[in-house]
Design an enzyme around this catalytic site. Structure first.
Site, PDB file in Angstrom:
ATOM      1  N   TYR A   1      -8.655   3.549  -4.555  1.00 39.61           N
ATOM      2  CA  TYR A   1      -8.617   2.202  -4.160  1.00 39.61           C
ATOM      3  C   TYR A   1      -8.122   2.179  -2.548  1.00 39.61           C
ATOM      4  O   TYR A   1      -7.596   2.957  -2.240  1.00 39.61           O
ATOM      5  CB  TYR A   1      -8.058   1.297  -5.075  1.00 39.61           C
ATOM      6  CG  TYR A   1      -6.530   1.443  -5.354  1.00 39.61           C
ATOM      7  CD1 TYR A   1      -5.353   1.029  -4.694  1.00 39.61           C
ATOM      8  CD2 TYR A   1      -6.084   2.388  -6.369  1.00 39.61           C
ATOM      9  CE1 TYR A   1      -4.052   1.113  -4.543  1.00 39.61           C
ATOM     10  CE2 TYR A   1      -4.648   2.570  -6.253  1.00 39.61           C
ATOM     11  CZ  TYR A   1      -3.814   1.993  -5.628  1.00 39.61           C
ATOM     12  OH  TYR A   1      -2.464   2.421  -5.932  1.00 39.61           O
TER      13      TYR A   1
ATOM     14  N   HIS B   1      -5.447   7.118  -1.726  1.00 39.59           N
ATOM     15  CA  HIS B   1      -6.249   6.532  -0.776  1.00 39.59           C
ATOM     16  C   HIS B   1      -6.975   7.703   0.094  1.00 39.59           C
ATOM     17  O   HIS B   1      -6.485   8.693   0.202  1.00 39.59           O
ATOM     18  CB  HIS B   1      -5.215   5.751   0.107  1.00 39.59           C
ATOM     19  CG  HIS B   1      -4.599   4.716  -0.537  1.00 39.59           C
ATOM     20  ND1 HIS B   1      -5.107   3.779  -1.462  1.00 39.59           N
ATOM     21  CD2 HIS B   1      -3.173   4.751  -0.527  1.00 39.59           C
ATOM     22  CE1 HIS B   1      -4.122   2.844  -1.618  1.00 39.59           C
ATOM     23  NE2 HIS B   1      -3.116   3.477  -1.250  1.00 39.59           N
TER      24      HIS B   1
END
Length: 350
Positions: free
Chosen positions: A269, A324
């Site tokens: 995400y 990430h």
């Protein structure tokens, strides 16, 4: 008409013609000089490292096209959509695809349904304002926003006065200002956090909750009422002292849009920094970015912590976990800068 009369009138005609040409030149200069100056300085401005004054920024008001303007760059046009950044009763729905992604990013229960989502949002909006406070795509407006990350490149940057001159100043997670005002400023209008990173906000600062899971929303409801939730995947604040009218909740559907459309599904995400940057690009007219940028080994260090000696620095944890994709996000930021949608101030690390 005799030659002598023509000769007497010639200075008057010449004077009138000169006045007309001077007026025309002044009008053309006002219309086109801001565009020419903006284009000429766009790349050099992003690399300035010296001390700034508030006048430096304010003198550039509205010299760039609004960040939301489409029709100039395919890279931007293919990605930018007018999606609500904040949860409200009018903007609470999520597609099944987005809902399933949201439930997976921090391993929430798969049994959470669309009906559960509506009930959760309903409970939330009984406590905090059910409004959409941001007007988008407004002509004849120049709302300037500073997105301030926590990178160590803010040390000794002297950006404080420049940052404070913006209309909106957006900070994130455990950002600190006291003791660092010369480099990061003292004002904050929006503070983006999740339960595990929460710190108290004061004054007219909005607390924007980024919910990475349904439990985060339940925690906010609890923290404003009964105080029954004290742990997520780690201990969290039992209750918070924030005015309810100063609380907003980041729309998970917008979060998924950032992940899918801008990050192209890289990483599990988006980072908080990426989420805040895209939030700003959808409610502001001009966006300036501070405090973004990792160390040479890809670590996101913080200006309010002592710097780590390069020889002792370990490889980035994000590269190992894949939560990430910092490299991909950095490339997106670079492309937005190159097409003039944002300006990036790199501070002490160029």
């Amino acid at each position: 008409m005799s030659y002598s009369r023509v000769r007497r009138r010639l200075p008057v005609v010449t004077f009138i013609a000169l006045i007309f040409l001077l007026s025309l030149f002044t009008l053309m200069y006002k219309l086109y000089s801001p565009i020419l100056v903006s284009n000429a300085n766009m790349k050099s401005t992003a690399r300035l490292k010296d001390s700034f004054t508030a006048a430096t920024l304010l003198s550039s008001n509205c010299t760039r096209m609004p960040v939301w303007t489409k029709g100039e760059y395919k890279f931007f046009d293919d990605r930018y959509s007018n999606i609500s950044t904040i949860w409200s009763s009018k903007h609470k729905e999520m597609t099944p695809e987005a809902l399933q992604w949201w439930l997976r990013i921090q391993q929430s229960k798969d049994t959470f349904s669309t009906s559960d989502l509506r009930n959760l949002v309903g409970k939330l909006l009984e406590i905090i304002p059910d409004v959409m406070p941001y007007a988008t795509n407004v002509s004849n407006r120049c709302l300037q926003c500073a997105v301030v990350g926590n990178s160590g490149n803010l040390r000794d940057s002297r950006y404080g006065q420049l940052i404070d001159s913006h209309d909106y100043i957006m900070r994130m997670n455990t950002a600190k200002t006291v003791g660092f005002e010369k480099d990061v400023g003292s004002r904050t209008t929006h503070h983006f956090m999740y339960p595990e990173s929460f710190v108290e906000v004061i004054g007219e600062t909005k607390f924007v909750l980024i919910p990475f899971k349904p439990l985060d929303v339940s925690w906010l409801i609890s923290a404003l009422t009964t105080g029954t939730i004290v742990r997520t995947y780690m201990p969290v604040r039992k209750q918070i002292n924030v005015s309810k009218k100063m609380i907003e909740v980041y729309n998970p559907a917008f979060m998924y849009y950032v992940h899918k459309t801008w990050n192209e599904l890289h990483g599990r995400y988006p980072s908080t920094g990426m989420l805040v940057l895209l939030f700003a690009m959808h409610i502001c007219d001009q966006v300036n970015v501070f405090g973004f940028g990792a160390t040479s080994k890809g670590n996101w260090d913080h200006y309010y912590q002592p710097p780590v000696e390069p020889s002792l620095e370990k490889d980035s944890a994000f590269k190992l976990t894949g939560v990430h994709n910092a490299e991909f996000e950095t490339d997106i930021v670079k492309q937005l800068e190159e097409i003039g949608k944002i300006t990036v101030y790199r501070g002490s690390r160029v």
